[in-house]
Design a protein around this motif. Structure first.
Motif, short mmCIF file in Angstrom:
data_model
loop_
_atom_site.label_atom_id
_atom_site.label_comp_id
_atom_site.label_asym_id
_atom_site.label_seq_id
_atom_site.Cartn_x
_atom_site.Cartn_y
_atom_site.Cartn_z
N VAL A 1 0.84 -1.21 0.00
CA VAL A 1 0.00 0.00 0.00
C VAL A 1 0.87 1.25 0.00
O VAL A 1 0.61 2.22 -0.72
CB VAL A 1 -0.95 -0.01 1.22
N ALA A 2 1.95 1.23 0.81
CA ALA A 2 2.85 2.38 0.86
C ALA A 2 3.55 2.62 -0.48
O ALA A 2 3.87 3.77 -0.83
CB ALA A 2 3.89 2.18 1.96
N ALA A 3 3.76 1.53 -1.23
CA ALA A 3 4.42 1.66 -2.54
C ALA A 3 3.45 2.10 -3.63
O ALA A 3 3.87 2.31 -4.77
CB ALA A 3 5.07 0.33 -2.92
N GLY A 4 2.16 2.20 -3.30
CA GLY A 4 1.18 2.69 -4.27
C GLY A 4 0.42 1.62 -5.02
O GLY A 4 -0.33 1.93 -5.95
N PHE A 5 0.57 0.35 -4.63
CA PHE A 5 -0.16 -0.72 -5.29
C PHE A 5 -1.58 -0.82 -4.71
O PHE A 5 -1.80 -0.55 -3.53
CB PHE A 5 0.56 -2.06 -5.13
N ASP A 6 -2.50 -1.25 -5.55
CA ASP A 6 -3.89 -1.43 -5.12
C ASP A 6 -4.03 -2.74 -4.35
O ASP A 6 -3.59 -3.79 -4.83
CB ASP A 6 -4.80 -1.46 -6.36
N PRO A 7 -4.66 -2.72 -3.15
CA PRO A 7 -4.82 -3.97 -2.38
C PRO A 7 -5.63 -5.03 -3.10
O PRO A 7 -5.41 -6.22 -2.91
CB PRO A 7 -5.52 -3.50 -1.10
N ILE A 8 -6.59 -4.60 -3.94
CA ILE A 8 -7.36 -5.57 -4.73
C ILE A 8 -6.45 -6.26 -5.74
O ILE A 8 -6.48 -7.49 -5.89
CB ILE A 8 -8.53 -4.87 -5.46
N TRP A 9 -5.62 -5.48 -6.42
CA TRP A 9 -4.66 -6.07 -7.36
C TRP A 9 -3.70 -7.00 -6.63
O TRP A 9 -3.38 -8.09 -7.12
CB TRP A 9 -3.86 -4.96 -8.06
N PHE A 10 -3.25 -6.60 -5.45
CA PHE A 10 -2.31 -7.43 -4.69
C PHE A 10 -2.95 -8.75 -4.31
O PHE A 10 -2.26 -9.78 -4.23
CB PHE A 10 -1.83 -6.68 -3.44
N GLY A 11 -4.27 -8.75 -4.08
CA GLY A 11 -4.96 -10.00 -3.80
C GLY A 11 -4.84 -10.97 -4.96
O GLY A 11 -4.59 -12.17 -4.77
N VAL A 12 -5.02 -10.47 -6.19
CA VAL A 12 -4.88 -11.33 -7.38
C VAL A 12 -3.43 -11.81 -7.51
O VAL A 12 -3.18 -12.98 -7.82
CB VAL A 12 -5.32 -10.57 -8.64
N PHE A 13 -2.49 -10.90 -7.28
CA PHE A 13 -1.07 -11.26 -7.32
C PHE A 13 -0.77 -12.39 -6.33
O PHE A 13 -0.09 -13.37 -6.67
CB PHE A 13 -0.22 -10.03 -7.00
#
Length: 433
Positions: A353-365
């Protein structure tokens, strides 16, 4: 802070090496760390954390989706999938080997479980396709890879767990997994088609000619699956039902399918209920243990320390996510997917989140990373599932899975550079709930 982190990691590694259940290991490490490094009422923190993590309404969908999968596992759905897909795939490059991928994709959309998808589809397709002369290595590899789609294609049990732990919308996570799930299935099919053209010995010449009448009859065989997908996912995306209500609709639909296929009985329902209770209890304890360990690490200041350390490394967002990918791939060699998520999320999510990534996208990742763990020896669960079906050596199954591991890894890297593949639907579909 380094001695604290070292102690936590050593405690966790020690418990896991001794074969202690993951959930109990998480509880024990949290209790031990707070007792040693903090003077605070551990019992109160534990009870509060346990209650908060196991009484959320979002978790109600979990046992219902598991029950739906258990009921469908005891039906003739796998036979229907094969009979319905065979006429449509026989003329494709790669022939009926595509049934593995398409069958897993469709069953994933009504089960939410990777293991259930692999064993349900595999117990039918492997026997049928081997009898027709298809290459066993190609079949085992495609089944292992496609079986992991049970995590990515909604409704996904592990997405519900991520949504609860990360406090994200489960419906938006389901939307985010839809396009990547279909795209990854297409990647598997393209590989099967291309490889079968290069190696003609992998696929036998299909002697039977399927007519359009056969294909229409095949669609009728697939009708129960399509109806289940429509009612479960359609009710949720249409704003008619919440994930929990959609799961309840799925259970009802699974019972109707079971009755229609004459596989329903009080005994099979009881078996499905007991299997659901065991699985739900295991996952519930792991979630409770993960939340407690997360709270304990928060009191110890570990997430802040790790975040400040990574920030001091001055990594770009791209380098950060690639470093995490490498770490997750290595962890997948020694841990199963659910453990990876619950153990690492308290530290990695704030960094992301601090790096600017979307938590929803991170879930898929993360789901894609978990898929890699499912087919990575020595603890890849899908490998053991296929071994139980075929009796083959684990090393042969792992070797057969290598191309599909590489495809999934390449797809994971691709989605890092093209995040809109996962975010397009969540950002553009309006949800009423």
């Amino acid at each position: 802070m380094t001695p604290v982190i070292t102690a936590v990691l050593l405690l966790l590694a020690g418990f896991l090496a001794l074969g202690v259940w993951v959930s109990f290991s998480l509880f024990a490490v949290g209790i031990g760390a707070l007792t040693i490094f903090r003077d605070m009422p551990v019992g109160r923190v534990l009870s509060q954390s346990f209650w908060n993590s196991t009484t959320g309404t979002e978790l109600l969908a979990l046992p219902l989706f598991i029950l739906m999968a258990e009921i469908l596992f005891r039906t003739k759905l796998a036979e229907k999938l094969f009979a319905g897909l065979a006429p449509w795939t026989a003329s494709l490059p790669g022939g009926m080997a595509h049934v593995n991928v398409l069958g897993c994709s469709l069953f994933a959309a009504v089960s939410g479980s990777s293991a259930a998808t692999t064993v349900t589809v595999g117990r039918i397709t492997l026997k049928e396709l081997l009898a027709r002369g298809y290459d066993k290595r190609l079949l085992m590899g495609s089944l292992a890879g496609a079986g992991t789609l049970g995590f990515l294609i909604p409704p996904s049990v592990i997405m519900i767990i991520y949504g609860v732990l990360a406090e994200q919308s489960i419906l938006r996570l389901f939307l985010a997994g839809l396009v990547p799930g279909v795209a990854l299935a297409l990647c598997y099919m393209i590989y099967i088609g291309v490889w079968s053209k290069l190696r003609a010995d992998l696929v036998p010449v299909e002697t039977r000619v399927f007519t359009w009448r056969d294909r229409i009859a095949g669609l009728l065989e697939l009708l129960p699956v399509f109806l289940l997908i429509t009612f479960v996912l359609g009710s949720m995306y249409g704003g008619i039902a919440s994930p929990t209500e959609g799961a309840a609709i799925g259970v009802l639909g699974a019972i109707i399918v079971s009755i229609a296929q004459r596989t329903f009985s009080p005994a099979t329902l009881w078996e499905a209920l007991m299997a659901s209770v065991r699985t739900t209890s295991m996952i519930g304890l792991i979630i409770a243990g993960a939340v407690f360990l997360s709270v304990a690490m928060g009191y110890l200041g570990i997430p802040r320390f790790v975040a400040s350390t990574v920030a001091g490394m001055d990594l770009s967002p791209l380098m950060l996510i690639l470093m995490l990918l490498l770490i997750y791939v290595l962890l997948g060699c020694v841990l199963e997917g659910l453990s990876i998520i619950v153990m690492t999320l308290p530290i990695t999510l704030p960094l992301i989140v601090a790096a600017g990534f979307d938590p929803i996208w991170f879930g898929v990742f993360l789901i894609l990373v978990v898929e890699l763990a499912q087919i990575t020896p020595p603890v890849g669960f899908n490998l053991f599932v296929i071994q139980s079906i075929t009796g083959e050596k684990l090393s042969r199954i792992a070797y057969a899975t290598v191309p599909f591991f590489l495809i999934t890894l390449a797809f994971t890297i691709f989605i890092i550079f093209v995040p809109q593949l996962a975010l397009f639907l969540p950002e553009n579909v309006s949800l009423r709930r």
